[in-house]
Motif scaffolding. Sequence first.
Motif, PDB file in Angstrom:
ATOM      1  N   ARG A  97     -21.802 -79.896  83.869  1.00 16.99           N
ATOM      2  CA  ARG A  97     -22.224 -80.757  83.147  1.00 16.99           C
ATOM      3  C   ARG A  97     -20.613 -80.361  82.289  1.00 16.99           C
ATOM      4  NH1 ARG A  97     -26.655 -84.094  80.306  1.00 16.99           N
ATOM      5  NH2 ARG A  97     -27.604 -84.669  82.247  1.00 16.99           N
ATOM      6  N   ARG A  98     -21.385 -79.133  81.245  1.00 19.83           N
ATOM      7  CA  ARG A  98     -20.174 -78.333  81.105  1.00 19.83           C
ATOM      8  C   ARG A  98     -18.355 -78.185  81.991  1.00 19.83           C
ATOM      9  NH1 ARG A  98     -23.712 -73.911  79.049  1.00 19.83           N
ATOM     10  NH2 ARG A  98     -23.284 -72.829  80.502  1.00 19.83           N
ATOM     11  N   VAL A  99     -18.432 -77.668  82.757  1.00 24.41           N
ATOM     12  CA  VAL A  99     -17.615 -77.583  83.873  1.00 24.41           C
ATOM     13  C   VAL A  99     -16.532 -79.373  83.569  1.00 24.41           C
ATOM     14  CG1 VAL A  99     -16.374 -76.911  85.910  1.00 24.41           C
ATOM     15  CG2 VAL A  99     -18.253 -75.437  84.372  1.00 24.41           C
ATOM     16  N   ALA A 100     -17.536 -80.053  84.490  1.00 19.44           N
ATOM     17  CA  ALA A 100     -17.201 -80.996  84.010  1.00 19.44           C
ATOM     18  C   ALA A 100     -16.366 -81.449  82.859  1.00 19.44           C
ATOM     19  CB  ALA A 100     -17.981 -82.470  84.687  1.00 19.44           C
ATOM     20  N   ARG A 101     -17.186 -81.293  81.910  1.00 16.69           N
ATOM     21  CA  ARG A 101     -16.487 -81.541  80.670  1.00 16.69           C
ATOM     22  C   ARG A 101     -15.048 -81.017  80.237  1.00 16.69           C
ATOM     23  NH1 ARG A 101     -21.116 -82.153  77.912  1.00 16.69           N
ATOM     24  NH2 ARG A 101     -20.921 -80.392  77.435  1.00 16.69           N
ATOM     25  N   ALA A 102     -14.866 -79.755  80.022  1.00 14.40           N
ATOM     26  CA  ALA A 102     -13.816 -78.942  80.852  1.00 14.40           C
ATOM     27  C   ALA A 102     -12.576 -79.188  80.815  1.00 14.40           C
ATOM     28  CB  ALA A 102     -13.804 -77.419  80.308  1.00 14.40           C
ATOM     29  N   LEU A 103     -13.081 -79.904  82.658  1.00 11.54           N
ATOM     30  CA  LEU A 103     -12.261 -80.367  83.184  1.00 11.54           C
ATOM     31  C   LEU A 103     -11.356 -81.331  82.756  1.00 11.54           C
ATOM     32  CD1 LEU A 103     -12.807 -79.031  86.584  1.00 11.54           C
ATOM     33  CD2 LEU A 103     -11.797 -78.308  85.188  1.00 11.54           C
ATOM     34  N   GLY A 104     -12.651 -82.255  82.595  1.00 11.79           N
ATOM     35  CA  GLY A 104     -11.889 -83.510  82.534  1.00 11.79           C
ATOM     36  C   GLY A 104     -11.022 -83.739  80.425  1.00 11.79           C
ATOM     37  N   GLY A 105     -11.717 -82.787  79.754  1.00 16.19           N
ATOM     38  CA  GLY A 105     -10.704 -82.641  78.495  1.00 16.19           C
ATOM     39  C   GLY A 105      -9.035 -81.966  78.783  1.00 16.19           C
ATOM     40  N   VAL A 106      -9.221 -81.526  80.136  1.00 14.64           N
ATOM     41  CA  VAL A 106      -8.146 -80.554  80.081  1.00 14.64           C
ATOM     42  C   VAL A 106      -6.988 -81.480  80.668  1.00 14.64           C
ATOM     43  CG1 VAL A 106      -6.697 -79.338  81.478  1.00 14.64           C
ATOM     44  CG2 VAL A 106      -8.615 -77.684  80.531  1.00 14.64           C
ATOM     45  N   MET A 107      -7.080 -82.425  81.710  1.00 15.73           N
ATOM     46  CA  MET A 107      -6.689 -83.641  82.514  1.00 15.73           C
ATOM     47  C   MET A 107      -6.279 -83.988  81.667  1.00 15.73           C
ATOM     48  SD  MET A 107      -8.105 -85.021  86.280  1.00 15.73           S
ATOM     49  CE  MET A 107      -8.816 -86.949  85.371  1.00 15.73           C
ATOM     50  N   ILE A 108      -7.248 -84.877  80.466  1.00 10.78           N
ATOM     51  CA  ILE A 108      -6.659 -86.131  78.621  1.00 10.78           C
ATOM     52  C   ILE A 108      -5.143 -85.578  78.415  1.00 10.78           C
ATOM     53  CG2 ILE A 108      -7.338 -86.841  77.667  1.00 10.78           C
ATOM     54  CD1 ILE A 108     -10.004 -87.291  78.627  1.00 10.78           C
ATOM     55  N   ALA A 109      -5.796 -83.961  78.355  1.00 11.19           N
ATOM     56  CA  ALA A 109      -4.257 -83.253  77.166  1.00 11.19           C
ATOM     57  C   ALA A 109      -3.312 -83.139  78.356  1.00 11.19           C
ATOM     58  CB  ALA A 109      -5.138 -81.471  77.195  1.00 11.19           C
ATOM     59  N   THR A 110      -3.541 -83.175  79.871  1.00 13.38           N
ATOM     60  CA  THR A 110      -2.367 -82.768  80.753  1.00 13.38           C
ATOM     61  C   THR A 110      -1.339 -83.762  80.805  1.00 13.38           C
ATOM     62  OG1 THR A 110      -3.106 -81.356  81.850  1.00 13.38           O
ATOM     63  CG2 THR A 110      -1.325 -81.875  82.791  1.00 13.38           C
ATOM     64  N   LEU A 111      -2.518 -85.214  80.501  1.00 10.90           N
ATOM     65  CA  LEU A 111      -1.643 -86.839  81.311  1.00 10.90           C
ATOM     66  C   LEU A 111      -0.967 -87.037  79.658  1.00 10.90           C
ATOM     67  CD1 LEU A 111      -4.602 -87.922  82.879  1.00 10.90           C
ATOM     68  CD2 LEU A 111      -2.443 -87.837  83.986  1.00 10.90           C
ATOM     69  N   ALA A 112      -1.579 -86.361  78.588  1.00 12.03           N
ATOM     70  CA  ALA A 112      -1.379 -86.974  77.082  1.00 12.03           C
ATOM     71  C   ALA A 112       0.348 -86.131  77.362  1.00 12.03           C
ATOM     72  CB  ALA A 112      -2.337 -86.367  76.237  1.00 12.03           C
ATOM     73  N   ALA A 113       0.099 -84.379  77.568  1.00 11.93           N
ATOM     74  CA  ALA A 113       1.651 -84.576  77.347  1.00 11.93           C
ATOM     75  C   ALA A 113       2.567 -84.775  78.455  1.00 11.93           C
ATOM     76  CB  ALA A 113       1.024 -82.385  77.668  1.00 11.93           C
ATOM     77  N   HIS A 132     -13.424 -71.463  72.858  1.00 14.45           N
ATOM     78  CA  HIS A 132     -13.037 -71.882  73.892  1.00 14.45           C
ATOM     79  C   HIS A 132     -11.638 -73.244  74.530  1.00 14.45           C
ATOM     80  CE1 HIS A 132     -15.806 -69.503  75.212  1.00 14.45           C
ATOM     81  NE2 HIS A 132     -17.181 -70.019  75.277  1.00 14.45           N
ATOM     82  N   VAL A 133     -12.088 -74.113  73.058  1.00 16.95           N
ATOM     83  CA  VAL A 133     -10.786 -75.002  73.190  1.00 16.95           C
ATOM     84  C   VAL A 133      -9.227 -74.783  73.407  1.00 16.95           C
ATOM     85  CG1 VAL A 133     -10.043 -76.784  71.644  1.00 16.95           C
ATOM     86  CG2 VAL A 133     -12.071 -76.781  71.348  1.00 16.95           C
ATOM     87  N   ARG A 134      -9.403 -73.376  73.098  1.00 12.64           N
ATOM     88  CA  ARG A 134      -7.635 -72.471  73.729  1.00 12.64           C
ATOM     89  C   ARG A 134      -6.800 -72.550  74.550  1.00 12.64           C
ATOM     90  NH1 ARG A 134      -9.163 -66.727  70.042  1.00 12.64           N
ATOM     91  NH2 ARG A 134     -11.227 -66.661  71.409  1.00 12.64           N
ATOM     92  N   TYR A 135      -9.122 -72.174  75.403  1.00 11.31           N
ATOM     93  CA  TYR A 135      -8.313 -72.193  77.129  1.00 11.31           C
ATOM     94  C   TYR A 135      -8.161 -73.854  78.012  1.00 11.31           C
ATOM     95  CZ  TYR A 135     -10.101 -67.425  75.883  1.00 11.31           C
ATOM     96  OH  TYR A 135     -10.080 -66.399  75.512  1.00 11.31           O
ATOM     97  N   GLY A 136      -8.246 -74.392  77.239  1.00 11.52           N
ATOM     98  CA  GLY A 136      -8.583 -75.696  77.939  1.00 11.52           C
ATOM     99  C   GLY A 136      -6.609 -76.167  77.269  1.00 11.52           C
ATOM    100  N   VAL A 137      -6.575 -75.395  76.194  1.00 14.46           N
ATOM    101  CA  VAL A 137      -4.596 -75.881  75.492  1.00 14.46           C
ATOM    102  C   VAL A 137      -4.292 -75.286  77.269  1.00 14.46           C
ATOM    103  CG1 VAL A 137      -3.136 -75.573  73.837  1.00 14.46           C
ATOM    104  CG2 VAL A 137      -5.772 -76.672  72.746  1.00 14.46           C
ATOM    105  N   LEU A 138      -4.516 -74.539  77.698  1.00 20.39           N
ATOM    106  CA  LEU A 138      -3.190 -73.253  77.648  1.00 20.39           C
ATOM    107  C   LEU A 138      -3.173 -73.710  79.497  1.00 20.39           C
ATOM    108  CD1 LEU A 138      -2.201 -70.694  78.907  1.00 20.39           C
ATOM    109  CD2 LEU A 138      -4.822 -70.284  79.261  1.00 20.39           C
ATOM    110  N   ALA A 139      -4.607 -74.437  79.547  1.00 20.97           N
ATOM    111  CA  ALA A 139      -4.642 -74.915  81.239  1.00 20.97           C
ATOM    112  C   ALA A 139      -3.439 -76.177  81.381  1.00 20.97           C
ATOM    113  CB  ALA A 139      -5.932 -75.194  81.587  1.00 20.97           C
ATOM    114  N   ALA A 140      -4.152 -76.665  80.253  1.00 29.02           N
ATOM    115  CA  ALA A 140      -2.665 -78.323  80.057  1.00 29.02           C
ATOM    116  C   ALA A 140      -1.016 -77.715  79.761  1.00 29.02           C
ATOM    117  CB  ALA A 140      -3.422 -79.138  77.959  1.00 29.02           C
ATOM    118  N   ALA A 141      -1.387 -76.646  78.916  1.00 27.74           N
ATOM    119  CA  ALA A 141       0.604 -75.734  78.515  1.00 27.74           C
ATOM    120  C   ALA A 141       0.725 -76.610  80.214  1.00 27.74           C
ATOM    121  CB  ALA A 141       0.712 -75.331  77.736  1.00 27.74           C
ATOM    122  N   VAL A 142      -0.299 -75.358  81.330  1.00 30.41           N
ATOM    123  CA  VAL A 142       0.242 -74.863  82.224  1.00 30.41           C
ATOM    124  C   VAL A 142       0.226 -76.211  83.473  1.00 30.41           C
ATOM    125  CG1 VAL A 142      -0.671 -73.775  84.359  1.00 30.41           C
ATOM    126  CG2 VAL A 142      -0.504 -72.795  82.083  1.00 30.41           C
TER     127      VAL A 142
END
Lengths: 230, 272
Positions: A22-38, B123-133
């Motif tokens: 769940r933790r990994v899925a949540r993190a990946l989801g967050g990254v994906m949303i942030a990427t889409l927003a960016a 850990h949020v910074r690693y998420g920001v890093l991944a998103a920036a990449v």
Amino acid sequence: MVPPPTDPVPAPGVSPRRQAFRRVARALGGVMIATLAARGLLGARPARAAHMLRPPGALPDADFDARCIRCGLCVQGCPFDILKLADWDDPAPIGTPFFVARQDPCRMCADLPCVRACPSGALDPLLVDVREADMGVAVLVGHESCLNYKGLSCGVCVRVCPVRGEAIALREIVRNGAVIRVPTVNTDQCTGCGSCEKHCVLSHAAIRVLPRALGIGRSGANAAGRGGVR
Amino acid sequence: MKAMRRRFPYWLLARRSVQLAVLAAFMYELPGLGRVVTGNLASSTWFGQLQLTDPFVALQALLAGQALGAAALIGALVVAVAYAALGGRIYCAWICPINLLTDLAHWLRTRLGVRRHVPVSRHVRYGVLAAAVCASAAGSTLAWEIVNPITLLQRELMFGVSSGSWLLVVLFLFDLLYSRRGWCGHLCPVGAFYALLGRFGRLQVGASGMGERSASVRACPEPQVLAPIVSGQAEAVRSGECMRCGACMDANPSAGLGMRVRIVARPRIPPA
């Protein structure tokens, strides 16, 4: 002070493996949303405005934007201090170099210090002859106000051109029985340095450097056809 | 326990000297040296010879789909190898000018007694890093460089522009009023990048003896990195998140901590 755990308390009986999943899925989801927003915000950034000219040797816009590392070495390399780096309120990608012809044109240094200072290749190192530079193309946009067009003898734009006589010349044409001498740009020779725009004597320049795609036409048939209004 | 004597903060002084010297070198001709460096922290030429490039900026350009010029690539490689060998976040504590801003915010925070702290996971910074990449690759541009406060601050100082100042003000107020060490410790992807890059850096803070270490942990901007030493599980800080700032040693010189290059790990010192 260790930050508090970000996980909600797991329900009793949830296996550690599932928790980790769940933790990994949540993190990946967050990254994906942030990427889409960016990605969306990146698309909303304004493109480079027509009057923001790039230094000599600049790659085509999309390539330049992806290769320029926003270091400002070209800005400091320019002996005439004409280059600036785009800021938040400039209509160009932030941190990229530009100049505005009407304020200060490119002096076309023979040794191209800006290009030699560029570490990334965003200013093409293969450009060795400044006359091959393509910063844009000068276009006589203000026929009504151009003094030569009015029959007066100005010709400042021709006299200040660094590629004088080749990039721009006065061409004689007969109008209403009188000969007028019109500033005429040879787009093959014009480098878009902006000297003519800078020195045009009018309050608003009658001749301006535009990006090539905006500044010149091309022969051939209009793809839209001639069907008229359907 | 007897009260600890406040010692002179040698590490802090050294760090600030280096930080300010680097910042000044970019902005002014230095007395006796002239222009030492041109460019900015994204890429720069030192002494007219040495080209240095920020590896994270170079990575973004490569992901945006461009083969960088040799000068930029070699410069990025030099910097990357140096930080990988020593410890990546040395950049954060000793070079980055934003650290001046956030340290000032933290200092003011303690002086004014601001209690409010919105906890953000480190850990949020690693998420920001991944998103920036990912955004650099998806958007074919250097995504982080649009908001990167490091070069933004440098542009404002060097070229006298100011329209991005509001971003720096927001960052400062965020650190001051909302979140302790919020930016550098929790959000900044540049720090996250250097933490990963310098994960096996050999310049390490380690136990050089016994000592009372609670003051050191309180002073540390990334206190989680000291946990293995305090608990006696390790003999040196192994985390890439350690900034090598020396605050732990400034806080209590008799804490039994020292910083040196450790090529091989030595057996740990058991806890007292």
